[in-house]
Design a protein around this motif. Structure first.
Motif, short mmCIF file in Angstrom:
data_model
loop_
_atom_site.label_atom_id
_atom_site.label_comp_id
_atom_site.label_asym_id
_atom_site.label_seq_id
_atom_site.Cartn_x
_atom_site.Cartn_y
_atom_site.Cartn_z
N ALA A 177 17.54 14.98 -2.66
CA ALA A 177 18.96 15.17 -2.33
C ALA A 177 19.84 14.67 -3.48
CB ALA A 177 19.29 14.43 -1.05
N LEU A 178 19.44 13.59 -4.12
CA LEU A 178 20.21 13.07 -5.24
C LEU A 178 20.20 14.04 -6.42
CD1 LEU A 178 21.80 10.64 -6.32
CD2 LEU A 178 19.63 9.67 -7.11
N MET A 179 19.05 14.61 -6.75
CA MET A 179 18.95 15.55 -7.86
C MET A 179 19.67 16.86 -7.54
SD MET A 179 17.46 14.15 -10.41
CE MET A 179 16.91 15.53 -11.41
N TYR A 180 19.66 17.26 -6.27
CA TYR A 180 20.38 18.48 -5.88
C TYR A 180 21.88 18.31 -6.08
CZ TYR A 180 22.38 22.05 -2.84
OH TYR A 180 23.13 23.10 -2.34
N THR A 181 22.35 17.08 -5.90
CA THR A 181 23.77 16.80 -6.09
C THR A 181 24.12 16.72 -7.58
OG1 THR A 181 23.78 15.55 -4.03
CG2 THR A 181 25.64 15.22 -5.51
N ILE A 182 23.22 16.18 -8.38
CA ILE A 182 23.51 15.95 -9.80
C ILE A 182 23.32 17.22 -10.62
CG2 ILE A 182 22.76 14.69 -11.85
CD1 ILE A 182 22.03 12.37 -10.01
#
Length: 296
Positions: A172-177
């Protein structure tokens, strides 16, 4: 075997039963060896037939050999059923199902034109070697491994659940970044990337483009290196525990209290006390009956 099989009527059926289902006679051993060779050759034909250059060059040879092995194994299965008193018991067993699956795809090709894809199931013929070698019954290590797996199942499931939460968080963090151009088009795709990165496989089809994303990837890989051996350690500890319980007894020595003796031990390793309290120590001298007083 784990199921009871008995021969049919006395005579030919009983003699065939001893040859096919037993291995304590020269004829039975010769049958097992011949069957192992036939199984390995049939599996080799299947493997070589999947190689394109061999399939084009030896297509006719593979075709005839495949039918030869299919007829041979079909005849063997019929003979097995013929010599049994209750053939359905064998057909419902694991080995019976494997025997049927090993031959039925080739026969289905004759009846169903679209069944050619099922021919690859013939590779299950190699499982028949387990029956011949009796590995499932006489190898005690298999029981120890299964016992260790059952004991460590909760710890391993808890570990994988924790990993799943960690992977979902990083995904989820990488999808946001990261952007869609880098390949992070959805959270499920990002979870796939996180699993590949954590296991240090690194296919390279999805790669972060930003410096922050690359830094997170490095952290995830280091975490993967740190925890990848956890389930192996848990399972190994349970294997050692199972081996100790299978070899050692928990009964304490009546003399010194030491409780780490092998199950077949008769004397204590520390003090030499006789361990079997239900029987008498053979080293102990027998008490002689008292002599009767001479009569006056």
């Amino acid at each position: 075997m784990s199921f009871d099989l008995s021969p049919g009527a006395e005579g030919l059926r009983t003699r065939l039963f001893h040859v096919i289902f037993e291995s304590d006679t020269p004829g039975a051993k010769a049958f097992d060896i011949a069957l192992i060779i036939a199984i390995l050759l049939s599996v080799a034909v299947i493997l070589l037939g999947s190689v394109e250059q061999y399939a084009q060059r030896y297509d006719s040879l593979f075709f005839y050999m495949e039918w030869m092995f299919t007829l041979l194994f079909s005849l063997e299965l019929l003979v097995r059923l013929y010599c049994l008193e209750r053939p359905t018991v064998y057909l419902k067993s694991f080995y019976g199902v494997v025997d049927v699956i090993a031959i039925i795809p080739t026969w289905l090709v004759l009846l169903l034109p679209g069944a050619h894809a099922l021919v690859i199931v013939r590779i299950l013929r190699v499982l028949r070697i387990f029956r011949i070698l009796r590995l499932m019954e006489f190898v005690g290590e298999a029981r120890l491994l299964l016992d260790a797996l059952k004991r460590s199942l909760r710890q391993i499931l808890l570990f994988f659940f924790s990993i799943l939460m960690l992977v979902t968080l990083f995904a989820a963090l990488m999808y946001t970044i990261e952007s869609d151009e880098a390949g992070f088009t959805s959270i499920p795709i990002s979870i796939y990337w996180a699993i590949v990165s954590m296991t240090t496989v690194g296919y390279g089809d999805i790669v972060p483009a930003t410096p922050l994303g690359k830094s997170i990837t490095v952290i995830l890989m280091l975490i993967g290196y740190s925890i990848i051996a956890v389930p192996t350690g848990v399972f190994s500890a349970q294997v050692i525990r199972s081996i100790r319980e299978d070899r050692y007894s928990e009964e304490a020595c009546p003399g010194c209290g030491h409780d780490r003796h092998e199950k077949r031990a008769r004397y204590c390793l520390r003090c030499g006390t006789w361990l079997d309290e239900e029987s008498e120590d053979p080293r102990k001298p027998k008490e002689e009956p008292p002599e009767e007083a001479p009569q006056q």
